[in-house]
Structures are given as structure tokens and as C-alpha cells.
Design a protein around this motif. Structure first.
Motif, mmCIF file in Angstrom:
data_model
loop_
_atom_site.group_PDB
_atom_site.id
_atom_site.type_symbol
_atom_site.label_atom_id
_atom_site.label_comp_id
_atom_site.label_asym_id
_atom_site.label_seq_id
_atom_site.Cartn_x
_atom_site.Cartn_y
_atom_site.Cartn_z
ATOM 1 N N GLY A 220 0.766 -1.007 -0.250
ATOM 2 C CA GLY A 220 0.054 -0.109 -0.179
ATOM 3 C C GLY A 220 0.707 1.493 0.137
ATOM 4 N N SER A 237 -7.135 -0.569 0.835
ATOM 5 C CA SER A 237 -5.600 0.735 0.363
ATOM 6 C C SER A 237 -4.221 -0.149 -0.533
ATOM 7 C CB SER A 237 -4.340 0.292 2.002
ATOM 8 O OG SER A 237 -4.396 -1.267 2.335
ATOM 9 N N VAL A 238 -5.106 -1.424 -1.119
ATOM 10 C CA VAL A 238 -4.001 -2.312 -1.980
ATOM 11 C C VAL A 238 -5.193 -2.462 -3.632
ATOM 12 C CG1 VAL A 238 -2.275 -3.178 -0.303
ATOM 13 C CG2 VAL A 238 -3.831 -4.622 -1.124
#
Lengths: 317, 298, 300
Positions: A220, A237-238
Motif C-alpha cells: 500500500g 489500501s491495495v
């Protein structure tokens, strides 16, 4: 001679501990607790129709630990006479300890045959596999990499260092940073076998982290990063990448369309009996499989429409 | 360059770098406390951790850390006192004493991971104690013991010679002198040293991951029978300490507030170490005053 | 009771003395037993691969390829050994000047309040647990390095920075003790000759206390060499000899923490990790030896 010395240290240390817990005959009792329920469990079979009792010790995979702990808690709520302790230590530790009968259950995210090979192969043969859940692994990238899907060949080229920039696979002009796992990792073994189809060598400058939390944090935060995570760790976040166009979703795993998954194993040394058997049976009931297993981000083993053996051959159920 | 200018420049550099260290500490503490303090509440300190939901606490871990500390000190203090007094008062200077001093030095500088692995091999697997508080305490003993020996030895050596000689003049036996004359004088230093070393035990993680385990079974805080597996007092249960918990939450945490828990737990850990530091100073001074005052009255 | 057959009656204090003495000897013996068993167990595991011929000494210490899971496994530990030395030396290079300045500040520049200010700081720094250092390193140092330097922030330099803060207290306190122990007249005679403070420090004080300060540096390096968790969190763990300071690399401790739990006891992979533990242990002996040599020089 050596042994005498060792037992002497122990005697000294134990004395102090026992003195603390203020019970003189502690030593004998807990030897039994720690030698674990093999005896206790065996005793229980005699009156298994009655209420279960005994203690179960499980150790191994840290990835599987939260699930086993949660199920153990529920099991103990209904079977108050049973005490289950779940410890981490890693798959290798779990397999070693169950093979040496130090624990009742060894948790592992790979087949025992893959860890216990060569001289240890016969140890693996004595172990009985209980596949309690399935974990699917997805390739993930930093959100700004600009790619939605990668083919198997593209992934292989990235992880072997042939492709070094996201623009080569249709993404942003950004150097690729690999966040890998160490060679001993079960997650890496799964990803290499079923996503890449080949073992890869470590690349100079690649980052290796064993724990999923750290891997997620790194992917991330690091521009251009690529790595792989179990589905339970995925969040915003990813960016989750499709594999050969297939979305890594629970449904696709169950139907067998998405191939990057592995069983979570709980091994016993020989066929389980008594409380251990009851616990493992409980694990496979729908009550557990459709609640705790799903809630913790695993896929129920009982719902899988395909099955796979040690060699990786997939058969439709 | 004129010597005077060089002197000024050098002084400025030295002062600047010294202040940099202070700044590093303030920055570190500030960062940990600012990030963590907001998350600390009575509930956080007492409730059990949650696996996948937010709002978990560190109650059992905090208890485990303290209990493990007590266990470790129970083992190391008597042993460390014994060996330390021997080194200070009984050992004759020579090869053997030198050798033992070397051992103490080597033991205290072993990397904690080596101690942990040794514990895994010998205590956990060979003696079959499993991942347990006892295993953890025994592993911690390996590097806390040499510290205790050194602290005790130094404390005894610091006692003025006249006190010992006065004891001999009174015809006291050596043992009597050690226990009744030297020990009370050396005690404040020993206590200060012990509390400071306790701080290290409290924050240790690498050695405990392999010995005390990384899991904490459900604890029933109303069950104080040390034999029961769910009793907090049972020394043969696996126990995750606060430092290990930070490591685990950081790396494997599934809870949505894992980062906050790690920050909060770090703050708790640092505050505890701060308290240990202050307590060491306070206790040392208090006991010293008390002992010396009582001397005057006699 | 057969110790002194001539005496018919043992007085109470004799018995006390005897018990006390034997208890204390036992405690000392315990220390010896601990270290002997540690060396024995780590060595027996660590040497197993070499005795069974699965890994040769030259492969282990000279090989740069670490691929224990490959079709033809190779167990070259050079990347880890060099990584350990690299971060340790770097950390010492960063921390030593800082620590010596702090020690000078405490003893020479402002002896009146310098110690009062820095002593608690040093004690607190040494009290902060290593997981907390790793946590801060990962959330502060790594992003900072990533934005300031080429590379991903993670790597040898990040590890060395974290370690340098961790060994600051060790070097500072040893150096401060050494400076404080310096005879006052040495300094006074230098000042009497008209030397400035810096001249006195650089020509008189530092040369005389050099071996003692080096003791501190070596002790700090010993700690850095064996530190596991904090380094593992920020160094990146790629099994290669790094080409730049901002590239991911590994240390002996980091590979042990990463792989020990995932391998089964007795496997070649696992035993290779024990061999690394043995190297760590031997390095500890070496560091202690160097410290002793420095101390001896200091006495003369």
C-alpha cells in the motif's frame, strides 16, 4: 552425564516456580498436561458417550491460528470439560511437534509431504490430514500501478525479473517493486505452484516479508509494488489484480475457476480419538464452516466443488 | 585556523550533537505517546484482544508480561544474589574466577534470539514444557541472571572495606558478615539494578516468541487455582506478552484497528518502562535513606 | 558432617557458613552449566549439516546463493553474514560520533548539568523495547528514506539507522564512564599550557581514553549484530549482498526470525539456520574477546 546436568537445571528452576504457585505436587500433574492429551484423550474414548473432557494442544501456522482459536473457543463453550490451547510457531514447528507427539494437532498451510521430505518422509506418512478450510491468494499491487489484470505469463515475467516496469503490462510508467515472501513461506509455495506454475529465484533488491500485515502495509505504501495476499487481508489500501481475467472471488474459488488456493491442514499423528476427534469433527460441521470460517475470511472446505491432492491434481467432486 | 575559533566550532558541534540525542528521544517518546495515548483507556488495558473486530484490548497480555516478570525475578534474584556474592566475597582471584567472569560477560551479551532458539530446543522441545510461561521465564533467566550477578557483585564491592573489617573484628563468621553487614548496605544498589533489568525483561520479544508462545488461551480472572489451565496463575500455559503482541498485531493483525492497537500497546510498554525507571530511582533513594537513618539510631 | 571429623560439635555459624557457601557455589556452577549446554546444543545443531555432508563449509561461508527450496538447493550464507557486518559497521559509524559527543558534553562541556540532562535520556533510550524501535522505524524512518533517497526506503541504511539509535546508550555510557575516570591533573596540565578546551579534548583526552571508548563501540556493535526484530522489520530481507545502501538485504538474525518457524526441525534448511545461529554465537565470543583485549590495554 549431559542429561543429569540438564535435569538438574530443571529441578532448580521448577522448584522455584512450584514454590511460587504454592503447590508442592504440581510437577507431576503438569507433566501430564504438557505431554498433552494423547493419554487423556485415549482415556476419554472409554466414556466418550458421556461428556467430553481432556486437553488438546495445537500448534503451527500463524495464518491458521486465529481461526482455530475462534473455533476452539466456541467448542469449549459447549464442551466445558475440554481445554484447547492453540499456539503459533509456524507450519514447520507445528508439523515437527505433531510428528514428535508433542502436540495433538499440527496446523499447517502446506501439505506435510512438502515440508517433511527426504529423511523425514516416513514422519509425514504417519500424519493424518484434516482439511478444514481453503485460503485463496490474490496478486495485489499498489493502487496507482494502473493495471487491473495480469496473465499467468506476465506474472511469471514480473516475478522472474523480465518485466521491470508497469508500462510493459499496460500500466503507469513506474518501476515494479516486488514484495515477496521468504523461501520457507507456505503462502509463497502456494502462489508459485498455482499462479506461476514454477519456482522462482529471489531477485536482487526484492523485499521479503513473512507476515501478511507487513506485506499489505508495504504494498500500500510503496509506489509500483506488487505482491500477493490471502483474500482475508484485502482492502482498499491495495489493488487486487485479476488472474488471467478471473476475479479472485470466493465464488470463483469454490467453482474451481480461480486456481490460486490451498488447503489449511490440521494434522494429527494417527487417527484422532476422543476430544481431538470431536473437535475436528466439529470444525467440519456447517455450524462452523458457514460462520467462523467465512467470518475470518477463509473459504469453507466443505463447499469446494473441486478437490486437489498433494501433487496438485484437481478433480471435480 | 585559530585555536580559539576551532574551539568554538568544536564546542558548538558537540553541544549540537548532544542535543540531537535529546531531540531523538523526545521525538521517539513524543511519537509513541501521541499516536498511542489516545487509544489507551481503562477498557483497552483490561479487555481481551479481538481477532477481527475493532475495539480489542491488551488486558491478558499486560497481565502476562507482569506475571512473567515476577516468575523470572523469582528465579533469577536468588540465583543471581548467590553467584554475585560468591564472585565478590568468596572467589579468590585466579584463573577460575576470571573464567567465570568471562562466562557472565558472554552470557549477558548473547543475542536474545539465540537465547530464544536455545529455549525452543531445550526447554520447549526437549524438556517438553511446551510454549509456556515457565519456558519463557527460564529463557529470560539466561540473560537476566548474568545481569543480576554483575549488579550484585558490583554492589558488594562498593561497600566500604571498613564495614567488613569491623565485622571481622567482632569475631563474626563470614556468612554473618555477608548477610547482616554487607547485604543491607548493598541492597539499595541491588534493588535499583534489579528494577532496571526488569525493564529489559518487560520489553523482550525475540526470546519469548520461541518460548512463551504467541497465543493466549482464554483466561478466567476469577479462577486463581494455579493448576487449572484457564487460571491466569497457571505457569504452564502459553502466554503472549505485550511486546510479542505488538509484533504479532503489526504483522498478522486482522482487526481493522490493528495499527491503533500496536500504537496503544507500544505506548503502554514505554510508559511501563518509564515507571520502572522512576521506581528504580525512588526506591534506591528511599531504602538508602531508611537504612542509613536506622544505622544512626543504633 | 564428615568434612571436619576432628570437631565433635559443629557450631551454628559453621553450618550456616557451609550452607551459604555451597548454595553460592551451586549458583556459580549453574552459570557454567547454562553456557556449556547452550554452546553444546547450538553447536550440535549448527554443525549437523557439515558433518552429514549436505552443506559444505565453503558453500555455506563462500556461497552467495541462498535458495533452500529450489530443485537443487543451495545454502550460501554469505549474503546474511555480509549483511550483518554491513549494518553493524554502519550503525557503529553513525552512533559513535554522536555518543562520544554526548559523553564529552556530559563530562567536559557542561559537567554541572550535562549529566543530569543526558543520563535519564540515555537510560530511557536503552529501556525502549526493540519491537517499539522496529515499529517506529517502519512507520517513520522508512517513509522518510523513501521520499528522500532513491529506492524503497527499506534496506541496509534503514536498518543501520534504527540500530544506531539502539546502540547509542551503550556507547555513550561506557564513553562517559571512561572520560569521568580520567585523572583531573591530566586535563589541568593541558589547560595550564594554554591549550583551549578543544585542543585538550582532541590531543589529550580522546587519545588517552581511546581504548576505553572503543570498548563501548565494540559492546554496541555486539548488540547491533545480535538484534533481530527491529532490523528484520525494516531491512527488506532479500537474500543478496546489497549493491547500494538503499537496497533490500538480509542479516543473520533476520533470516532466522523469518524462516525458523516455517521449517521443520532436522531438515537441511532448518539446520542451515542453526548454523547461522552458531555464527552469531561465535561472533559474540569474538566481541567479548575484543572487549577484553581493549580493557587490558586500557589498564596499562
Amino acid at each position: 552425564m549431559q542429561f543429569k546436568k540438564k535435569s538438574w537445571i530443571m529441578a532448580l528452576a521448577l522448584t522455584s516456580v512450584v514454590a511460587l504457585s504454592a503447590c508442592g505436587n504440581n510437577g507431576g500433574n503438569n507433566a501430564a498436561t504438557n505431554n498433552t492429551g494423547n493419554n487423556t484423550a485415549a482415556n476419554n474414548t472409554q466414556n466418550s458417550s458421556a461428556e467430553l473432557s481432556g486437553s488438546i494442544l495445537a500448534s503451527g501456522s500463524t495464518a491458521l491460528q486465529p481461526l482455530v482459536e475462534q473455533v476452539a473457543e466456541r467448542f469449549m463453550e459447549t464442551n466445558t470439560g475440554v481445554d484447547i490451547q492453540v499456539q503459533g510457531g509456524g507450519s514447520g514447528t507445528g508439523l515437527t511437534q505433531v510428528a514428535e507427539k508433542q502436540v495433538d494437532i499440527g496446523n499447517s498451510d502446506v501439505f506435510a509431504e512438502e515440508k517433511l521430505k527426504d529423511d523425514d518422509a516416513e514422519k509425514a506418512a504417519a500424519l493424518v490430514d484434516h482439511q478444514v478450510a481453503v485460503v485463496a491468494i490474490a496478486a495485489v499491487s499498489h493502487p496507482d500501478a494502473g493495471v487491473d489484470s495480469l496473465t499467468k505469463q506476465q506474472l511469471v515475467d514480473i516475478f522472474t525479473g523480465k518485466i521491470k516496469n508497469w508500462s510493459e503490462v499496460g500500466g503507469a510508467d513506474q518501476a515494479i517493486q516486488i514484495i515477496n515472501r521468504p523461501a520457507s513461506s507456505g503462502t509463497r509455495a502456494t502462489f508459485e505452484t498455482f499462479a506461476l506454475g514454477t519456482k522462482t529465484e529471489d531477485l536482487q533488491g526484492s523485499i521479503q516479508e513473512d507476515s501478511s500485515g507487513t506485506v499489505k502495509k508495504m504494498i500500500g505504501e510503496t509506489p509500483g509494488a506488487i505482491g500477493y495476499l490471502a483474500l482475508s487481508y484485502l482492502d482498499d489500501s491495495v489493488k487486487t489484480l485479476n488472474y488471467d481475467g478471473v476475479e479472485p472471488s470466493v465464488d470463483n474459488v469454490i467453482s474451481g475457476d480461480y486456481p490460486v488456493w490451498a488447503y489449511q491442514h490440521m494434522y494429527t499423528n494417527g487417527e484422532p480419538t476422543g476430544a481431538v476427534k470431536a473437535f475436528l469433527d466439529y470444525f467440519l460441521t456447517d455450524e462452523v464452516q458457514t460462520t467462523d470460517v467465512v467470518e475470518l475470511g477463509y473459504i469453507p472446505a466443505s463447499q469446494m466443488q473441486v478437490s486437489r491432492d498433494v501433487e496438485g491434481n484437481v478433480t471435480t467432486k | 585556523m585559530k585555536p580559539r575559533t576551532a574551539d568554538k566550532i568544536a564546542t558548538t558541534v558537540i553541544v549540537a550533537l548532544a542535543l540531537l540525542i535529546v531531540a531523538i528521544l523526545i521525538g521517539l517518546l513524543g511519537y509513541i505517546l501521541v499516536r498511542g495515548l489516545g487509544h489507551i483507556s481503562w477498557d483497552f488495558l483490561t479487555s481481551a484482544p479481538q481477532k477481527i473486530r475493532a475495539g480489542g484490548g491488551v488486558g491478558p497480555q499486560l497481565f502476562n508480561s507482569l506475571f512473567l516478570l515476577v516468575l523470572t525475578l523469582l528465579i533469577t534474584v536468588p540465583l543471581g544474589l548467590g553467584a554475585g556474592i560468591f564472585m565478590a566475597e568468596y572467589a579468590r582471584p585466579g584463573r577460575l574466577t576470571n573464567f567465570i567472569r568471562l562466562i557472565v560477560e558472554v552470557l549477558s551479551s548473547f543475542p536474545s534470539i539465540i537465547v530464544g532458539l536455545f529455549g525452543l530446543l531445550l526447554i520447549v522441545n526437549y524438556f517438553d514444557l511446551g510454549f509456556s510461561l515457565v519456558s519463557g521465564a527460564l529463557a529470560l533467566t539466561v540473560f537476566n541472571l548474568p545481569l543480576m550477578v554483575r549488579i550484585t557483585e558490583q554492589a558488594f564491592r562498593a561497600v566500604p572495606k571498613q564495614q567488613k573489617e569491623a565485622g571481622f573484628a567482632l569475631g563474626l563468621s563470614k556468612w554473618k558478615i555477608v548477610t547482616s553487614v554487607l547485604l543491607p548496605v548493598a541492597l539499595p544498589t541491588i534493588i535499583t539494578g534489579t528494577i532496571l533489568s526488569a525493564g529489559r525483561v518487560f520489553g523482550e520479544a525475540a526470546a519469548l516468541m520461541f518460548t512463551a508462545g504467541m497465543s493466549s488461551p482464554r483466561l478466567d480472572f476469577s479462577n486463581w487455582n494455579p493448576l487449572s489451565p484457564s487460571s491466569p496463575l497457571n505457569p504452564f500455559r502459553p502466554a503472549e506478552t505485550l511486546a510479542v503482541h505488538i509484533w504479532k498485531v503489526n504483522s498478522e493483525g486482522l482487526a481493522p484497528d490493528a495499527a491503533e492497537i500496536a500504537a496503544g500497546a507500544s505506548a503502554v510498554l514505554v510508559i511501563t518502562v518509564l515507571i520502572f525507571n522512576l521506581a528504580a530511582r525512588f526506591f534506591g533513594r528511599y531504602i538508602y535513606r531508611k537504612l542509613t537513618a536506622s544505622k544512626r539510631m543504633n | 558432617m564428615s568434612v571436619k571429623p576432628k570437631k565433635t560439635r559443629l557450631e551454628k555459624h559453621h553450618i550456616e557458613d557451609l550452607i551459604g557457601r555451597s548454595y553460592m557455589s551451586l549458583c556459580v556452577l549453574l552459570l557454567v552449566v547454562i553456557i556449556v549446554s547452550m554452546v553444546y546444543f547450538v553447536a550440535s545443531k549448527g554443525l549437523a549439516n557439515f558433518f552429514s555432508g549436505k552443506v559444505s563449509l565453503s558453500e555455506f561461508f563462500g556461497g552467495t546463493k541462498w535458495a533452500p527450496d529450489a530443485e537443487t538447493p543451495s545454502y550460501g550464507a554469505l549474503p546474511f553474514i555480509s549483511g550483518s557486518f554491513l549494518v553493524t559497521l554502519l550503525a557503529a559509524l553513525i552512533a559513535s560520533p554522536l555518543s562520544i559527543c554526548a559523553a564529552l558534553f556530559m563530562t567536559e562541556i557542561v559537567p554541572s548539568w550535562g549529566k543530569k540532562l543526558l543520563q535519564p535520556v540515555i537510560e530511557l533510550l536503552s529501556g525502549i523495547p526493540s519491537v517499539v524501535y522496529g515499529f517506529v522505524g517502519l512507520s517513520v524512518i522508512v517513509p522518510f528514506l523513501r521520499d528522500t533517497f532513491p529506492g524503497q526506503g527499506i534496506g541496509v541504511f534503514a536498518g543501520a539507522l534504527v540500530l544506531s539509535v539502539m546502540i547509542l546508550p551503550t556507547i555513550t555510557s561506557v564513553a562517559a564512564d571512561a572520560l569521568a575516570a580520567l585523572p583531573q591533573n591530566l586535563k589541568e596540565s593541558s589547560f595550564a599550557l594554554g591549550a583551549t578546551r578543544w585542543q585538550t579534548i582532541s590531543r589529550v583526552i580522546l587519545p588517552t581514553t581511546f581504548p576505553a571508548i572503543m570498548t563501548g563501540v565494540v559492546l554496541g556493535m555486539a548488540r547491533a549484530f545480535g538484534e533481530a526484530l527491529a532490523v528484520q522489520m525494516v531491512i527488506g530481507n532479500a537474500p543478496f549482498v546489497p549493491k547500494s545502501l538503499f537496497e533490500s538485504a538480509s542479516t543473520l538474525t533476520s533470516v532466522i526470525t523469518l524462516s525458523m518457524g516455517n521449517t521443520t526441525m532436522g531438515s537441511t534448511h532448518n539446520n542451515a539456520l542453526w548454523s547461522m545461529a552458531l555464527v552469531l554465537m561465535l561472533m559474540t565470543f569474538l566481541f567479548v574477546l575484543v572487549v577484553r583485549m581493549l580493557e587490558r590495554r586500557n589498564k596499562i
